[in-house]
Design a protein around this motif. Structure first.
Motif, PDB file in Angstrom:
ATOM      1  N   THR A  13      -8.292  -5.885  27.533  1.00 13.01           N
ATOM      2  CA  THR A  13      -8.282  -4.432  27.729  1.00 13.01           C
ATOM      3  C   THR A  13      -9.529  -3.967  28.491  1.00 13.01           C
ATOM      4  OG1 THR A  13      -9.342  -4.092  25.600  1.00 13.01           O
ATOM      5  CG2 THR A  13      -6.926  -4.009  25.630  1.00 13.01           C
ATOM      6  N   THR A  38      -6.609  -8.851  22.139  1.00 14.62           N
ATOM      7  CA  THR A  38      -7.303  -7.608  21.832  1.00 14.62           C
ATOM      8  C   THR A  38      -7.497  -7.548  20.325  1.00 14.62           C
ATOM      9  OG1 THR A  38      -7.038  -5.186  21.748  1.00 14.62           O
ATOM     10  CG2 THR A  38      -5.024  -6.463  21.870  1.00 14.62           C
ATOM     11  N   ASP A  40      -7.035  -4.875  18.721  1.00 13.77           N
ATOM     12  CA  ASP A  40      -6.045  -3.926  18.216  1.00 13.77           C
ATOM     13  C   ASP A  40      -4.892  -3.765  19.209  1.00 13.77           C
ATOM     14  OD1 ASP A  40      -4.567  -1.876  17.246  1.00 13.77           O
ATOM     15  OD2 ASP A  40      -6.209  -0.409  17.169  1.00 13.77           O
ATOM     16  N   PRO A  41      -3.758  -4.414  18.926  1.00 10.38           N
ATOM     17  CA  PRO A  41      -2.615  -4.339  19.858  1.00 10.38           C
ATOM     18  C   PRO A  41      -1.978  -2.955  19.940  1.00 10.38           C
ATOM     19  CG  PRO A  41      -2.370  -6.177  18.300  1.00 10.38           C
ATOM     20  CD  PRO A  41      -3.494  -5.319  17.788  1.00 10.38           C
ATOM     21  N   HIS A  42      -2.441  -1.999  19.117  1.00 10.80           N
ATOM     22  CA  HIS A  42      -1.769  -0.690  19.088  1.00 10.80           C
ATOM     23  C   HIS A  42      -2.431   0.362  19.969  1.00 10.80           C
ATOM     24  CE1 HIS A  42       0.657  -2.385  15.971  1.00 10.80           C
ATOM     25  NE2 HIS A  42      -0.428  -2.710  15.289  1.00 10.80           N
ATOM     26  N   THR A  43      -3.507   0.003  20.653  1.00  8.69           N
ATOM     27  CA  THR A  43      -4.167   1.003  21.505  1.00  8.69           C
ATOM     28  C   THR A  43      -3.337   1.240  22.777  1.00  8.69           C
ATOM     29  OG1 THR A  43      -5.424  -0.671  22.711  1.00  8.69           O
ATOM     30  CG2 THR A  43      -6.465   0.257  20.726  1.00  8.69           C
ATOM     31  N   ASP A  44      -3.623   2.344  23.446  1.00  8.54           N
ATOM     32  CA  ASP A  44      -2.901   2.658  24.689  1.00  8.54           C
ATOM     33  C   ASP A  44      -3.128   1.569  25.730  1.00  8.54           C
ATOM     34  OD1 ASP A  44      -1.953   4.940  23.589  1.00  8.54           O
ATOM     35  OD2 ASP A  44      -3.374   6.298  24.584  1.00  8.54           O
ATOM     36  N   ALA A  46      -3.761  -1.597  25.259  1.00  8.56           N
ATOM     37  CA  ALA A  46      -2.996  -2.805  24.903  1.00  8.56           C
ATOM     38  C   ALA A  46      -1.515  -2.591  25.210  1.00  8.56           C
ATOM     39  CB  ALA A  46      -3.207  -3.135  23.429  1.00  8.56           C
ATOM     40  N   LYS A  47      -1.018  -1.392  24.902  1.00  4.80           N
ATOM     41  CA  LYS A  47       0.404  -1.107  25.160  1.00  4.80           C
ATOM     42  C   LYS A  47       0.700  -1.135  26.655  1.00  4.80           C
ATOM     43  CE  LYS A  47       1.202   1.684  21.056  1.00  4.80           C
ATOM     44  NZ  LYS A  47       1.041   3.068  20.609  1.00  4.80           N
ATOM     45  N   ALA A  50       1.282  -4.624  27.576  1.00  8.86           N
ATOM     46  CA  ALA A  50       2.616  -5.047  27.115  1.00  8.86           C
ATOM     47  C   ALA A  50       3.683  -4.531  28.083  1.00  8.86           C
ATOM     48  CB  ALA A  50       2.869  -4.523  25.703  1.00  8.86           C
ATOM     49  N   ARG A  51       3.480  -3.319  28.576  1.00  8.01           N
ATOM     50  CA  ARG A  51       4.438  -2.725  29.515  1.00  8.01           C
ATOM     51  C   ARG A  51       4.538  -3.553  30.804  1.00  8.01           C
ATOM     52  NH1 ARG A  51       4.995   0.444  33.486  1.00  8.01           N
ATOM     53  NH2 ARG A  51       2.763   0.544  33.919  1.00  8.01           N
ATOM     54  N   ALA A  58      -3.324 -10.204  18.638  1.00  8.98           N
ATOM     55  CA  ALA A  58      -4.605  -9.800  18.036  1.00  8.98           C
ATOM     56  C   ALA A  58      -5.552 -10.997  17.945  1.00  8.98           C
ATOM     57  CB  ALA A  58      -4.368  -9.222  16.645  1.00  8.98           C
TER      58      ALA A  58
END
Ligand code: NAP
Length: 316
Positions: A13, A38, A40-44, A46-47, A50-51, A58
């Motif tokens: 990230t 990362t 924290d896979p839930h941050t913007d 990280a997302k 994924a996109r 993690a």
């Protein structure tokens, strides 16, 4: 279709790792895919990776078991440490050691270690041209990275040692952009005299790293230095003037003045710039522009980087 080779990317990230994830995922026909690591896979951020199609996993570099899990099943890994998150060279060395151990444990075939020079090879602690910092370093955020090279080698990890350069992005994020002096004119300040500073667009580091993975075996065991350009302060100031359409000067200060600026890391950076000034021939020579371009044909010049980024540089 043959299965793609997984590259586990630390700092995914962030600047270096992010550039690599984007380079891998944007090359849809390529042989590789990215596993973005990362905390924290839930941050913007990280997302967003994924996109692009990256697998987001993690991992924390302070947790060896998480690194082992994250490297398992991968072909390779991009390893980088995060000095400015903690200002501890000892922690960098410990983190790099954990990365090398996890890489060995997972049987990785190719690791890129994002390193820098252990400046104590050029400036021993007894050399008083610059102060010794934190008891046993000349340039703490370089020395521990260079020291960690030996860990990858000792453990027999198939490694390419990647010598990076000053990010031009520091003009945006690191408070190094042009500032108004007492004369009201904008100036950039470095303790480099008339010597050249190798610089690079941070995004290009990841793109060069991708070029290294694509070359495969050829660069294992080798040290590869990269930069976009080698420029003096005067040349950078001239490029700023042209890009911004207003006069920007180069304010060359002695390293001891830079060290006294008082911001966190000022002494470390003062020593770093002094090292680059005093060993210009070695330091620029170790960062071959042509080779960097062969790894990454879209390598940016400073002028190109400024054209894209000038509006993001905070000006007083
Ligand atoms: N600035 C320069 O000019 C320059 C030049 C050459 C080399 N460097 C070196 O570059 C290194 C930093 O790389 P960068 O600029 O790519 O970093 P960055 O942009 O600051 O990003 C670092 C990323 O690392 C992750 N991270 C931080 N602590 C972590 C931990 N404990 N475990 C796992 N991930 C962690 C964070 O991701 P999450 O929050 O998603 O976990 C963060 O997004 C530094 O050591 C610096 O010395 C800098």
């Amino acid at each position: 279709m043959a299965q793609k080779k997984i590259i586990a990317v630390l700092g995914a990230t962030g600047a270096q790792g992010g550039g690599l994830v984007r380079a891998i995922m944007n090359d849809r026909a390529g042989d590789f895919t990215a596993r973005a690591l990362t905390r924290d896979p839930h941050t913007d951020k990280a997302k967003e990776l994924a996109r692009l199609g990256a697998e987001v996993v993690a991992a924390d570099v302070d947790d060896l078991a998480s690194l082992q899990r994250a490297f398992n099943g991968a072909h390779g890994a991009f390893c980088v440490t995060f000095f400015w998150a903690h200002f501890s060279p000892e922690r960098e060395l410990a983190n790099a050691t954990a990365m090398a151990e996890a890489a060995k444990h997972a049987g990785l075939r190719h690791v890129i270690w994002s390193t820098l020079e252990d400046t104590r090879r050029w400036v021993p602690l007894s050399d008083n041209r610059m102060p010794t910092l934190m008891g046993k370093y000349k340039v703490p955020h370089l020395d521990a990275k260079g020291e960690a090279d030996g860990v990858f080698t000792r453990l027999g990890v198939p490694t390419t040692f990647l010598l990076t350069s000053f990010y031009w992005d520091n003009f945006i994020y690191f408070g190094m952009g042009p500032k108004k002096g007492p004369d009201g004119k904008l100036a950039i300040t470095f303790p480099m005299g008339d010597k050249k500073l190798p610089g690079i667009a941070a995004e290009d580091i990841g793109r060069c790293a991708y070029g290294i993975f694509k070359k495969g075996q050829e660069l294992i065991g080798k040290t590869v230095g990269i930069a976009g350009e080698h420029l003096t302060g005067t040349q950078m100031a001239a490029a700023f003037s042209k890009a911004l359409g207003k006069e920007v000067n180069y304010n060359s200060v002695p390293p001891e003045v830079y060290r006294s600026f008082g911001f966190p890391g000022a002494e470390d950076l003062g020593n770093m710039f002094q090292f680059k000034r005093d060993f210009e021939e070695y330091f620029c020579g170790a960062r071959n522009l042509g080779f960097a371009r062969s790894l990454n044909p879209s390598l940016q010049t400073f002028e190109q980087w400024l054209a894209q980024n000038k509006d993001r540089i905070p000006l007083e």
